[in-house]
Write a protein that holds these residues in place. Structure first.
Motif, PDB file in Angstrom:
ATOM      1  N   ALA A   1       0.813  -1.218   0.000  1.00  0.00           N
ATOM      2  CA  ALA A   1       0.000   0.000   0.000  1.00  0.00           C
ATOM      3  C   ALA A   1       0.844   1.263   0.000  1.00  0.00           C
ATOM      4  O   ALA A   1       0.304   2.369   0.111  1.00  0.00           O
ATOM      5  CB  ALA A   1      -0.941  -0.001   1.203  1.00  0.00           C
ATOM      6  N   THR A   2       2.140   1.128  -0.127  1.00  0.00           N
ATOM      7  CA  THR A   2       3.119   2.236  -0.123  1.00  0.00           C
ATOM      8  C   THR A   2       3.071   3.042   1.163  1.00  0.00           C
ATOM      9  O   THR A   2       3.342   4.245   1.169  1.00  0.00           O
ATOM     10  CB  THR A   2       2.936   3.174  -1.343  1.00  0.00           C
TER      11      THR A   2
ATOM     12  N   THR B   1       5.940   6.075  -7.057  1.00  0.00           N
ATOM     13  CA  THR B   1       4.883   5.857  -6.078  1.00  0.00           C
ATOM     14  C   THR B   1       3.569   6.488  -6.506  1.00  0.00           C
ATOM     15  O   THR B   1       2.485   5.912  -6.296  1.00  0.00           O
ATOM     16  CB  THR B   1       5.308   6.415  -4.708  1.00  0.00           C
ATOM     17  N   ARG B   2       3.634   7.661  -7.136  1.00  0.00           N
ATOM     18  CA  ARG B   2       2.405   8.337  -7.562  1.00  0.00           C
ATOM     19  C   ARG B   2       1.624   7.482  -8.561  1.00  0.00           C
ATOM     20  O   ARG B   2       0.416   7.295  -8.438  1.00  0.00           O
ATOM     21  CB  ARG B   2       2.739   9.699  -8.179  1.00  0.00           C
TER      22      ARG B   2
ATOM     23  N   ARG C   1       0.115   4.407  -6.892  1.00  0.00           N
ATOM     24  CA  ARG C   1      -1.112   4.699  -6.144  1.00  0.00           C
ATOM     25  C   ARG C   1      -2.298   4.925  -7.066  1.00  0.00           C
ATOM     26  O   ARG C   1      -3.436   4.708  -6.655  1.00  0.00           O
ATOM     27  CB  ARG C   1      -0.880   5.913  -5.242  1.00  0.00           C
TER      28      ARG C   1
ATOM     29  N   TYR D   1      -6.517   0.696  -1.827  1.00  0.00           N
ATOM     30  CA  TYR D   1      -6.226   0.070  -0.533  1.00  0.00           C
ATOM     31  C   TYR D   1      -7.405   0.249   0.410  1.00  0.00           C
ATOM     32  O   TYR D   1      -7.888   1.368   0.614  1.00  0.00           O
ATOM     33  CB  TYR D   1      -4.968   0.690   0.071  1.00  0.00           C
TER      34      TYR D   1
END
Length: 326
Positions: free
Chosen positions: A63-64, A84-85, A88, A93
């Motif tokens: 879920a970073t 990461t962007r 997501r 999540y």
């Protein structure tokens, strides 16, 4: 992410979720120990294990929400640490017992998150929210206050929120926690509908019987290590648990059949009652079918042929129980 795998990023034909040599340490404690796992597009993977198995730490990395000690994770070819962007955008999540503001209506709650996801047009937000509510079977509750929702309805509204940005990878932590059987059935239907569209779903749950029905595959973790991964049948085989107990219901006297069974391979622990014979059987499905065919050929009058395998709960107890000292 501190990469140590040395692999190149996956190509577009590779798994939707690709976990490579993942390790999570808390000081001297190893929570996740060299986890490597590939999950195909459209798969519903149940991640199960006893307390302390590493499920929560694995989900937090996916879920970073935290960085691992080392290892790599890709969502549809995107390195979740390097981008990461974008990861997501691909990922939705749903944490365990996610809060829902009680002073909002259901549509207001979803509209707020849709705007946060960048949907600026109010009409687009409404259509998206309505579609997500339809997916989870709650279209009739869009104007209800969140405080009016049952536990199961709240869980499904949170799932609808998780779907607003159309994620391709869903990470669901205990989504069926506290739900009654009817609500669990509705949740199962919603997730299977999503998987049919190509979404990839990872679920952590303690309701193991429900997972075996809901998921296309299972991953068993224990003390941070991957113990088995595959179908329910495949997991049993990997854990060395192919034994099942067979019970025969008879219309003919059991003595002759029992005598014959004692001479057959893969059979032990035979017990004879007035009209029943039961025994442990370690053969595979083909061997079991052959055994049934031979009983019929020998004119044993069967009214029942039942098998019982160890439940998933029993398998977890087996792998979580340390071996006794000699």
């Amino acid at each position: 992410m501190n990469s140590s795998s040395g692999h190149n990023p996956p190509a577009c034909g590779d798994p939707a979720v690709d976990i490579r040599s993942l390790r999570v340490d808390y000081g001297d404690f190893v929570a996740v120990d060299d986890l490597t796992l590939a999950v195909a597009r459209g798969e519903i993977l149940g991640i199960v294990g006893p307390n302390g198995a590493g499920k929560t730490s694995t989900f937090r990395v996916l879920a970073t929400l935290m960085e691992p000690t080392h290892g790599d994770v890709y969502f549809e070819g995107v390195d979740i640490a390097e981008d990461t962007r974008q990861a997501r955008r691909l990922m939705g999540y749903m944490p365990d017992l996610a809060p829902v503001p009680s002073d909002l209506k259901v549509w207001e709650f979803l509209d707020f998150y849709a705007a946060a996801y960048g949907l600026r047009d109010a009409r687009v937000r409404r259509r998206r929210a309505d579609r997500c509510l339809e997916t989870v079977g709650l279209s009739n509750l869009r104007n209800n206050g969140c405080r009016e929702l049952s536990r199961g309805q709240t869980q499904r509204v949170v799932l609808a929120k998780t779907l607003l940005h159309e994620p391709r990878v869903l990470i669901l932590d205990e989504p069926a926690s506290g739900l009654d059987p009817l609500a669990r059935r509705d949740l199962r239907t919603a997730l299977q509908t999503l998987a049919a569209t190509g979404a990839t779903i990872l679920i952590s749950s303690h309701i193991l019987g429900e997972l075996s029905e809901m998921c296309s595959s299972l991953c068993i973790l224990n003390r941070g290590r991957l113990m088995a991964h595959g179908s329910v049948t495949g997991v049993r085989a990997q854990l060395g648990n192919t034994q099942r107990r067979i019970t025969l219901g008879l219309l003919s006297p059991p003595s002759e059949a029992a005598e014959w069974l004692t001479r057959q391979p893969n059979i032990g622990g035979l017990r004879v009652e007035s009209t029943r014979i039961s025994f442990e059987f370690t053969g595979d499905d083909d061997a079991q079918a052959t055994l049934l065919e031979e009983l019929v050929r020998r004119r044993v009058r069967l009214k029942a042929f039942e098998e019982r395998r160890s439940s998933l709960e029993e398998l977890l107890v087996d792998i979580a129980t340390p071996p006794s000292l000699p």
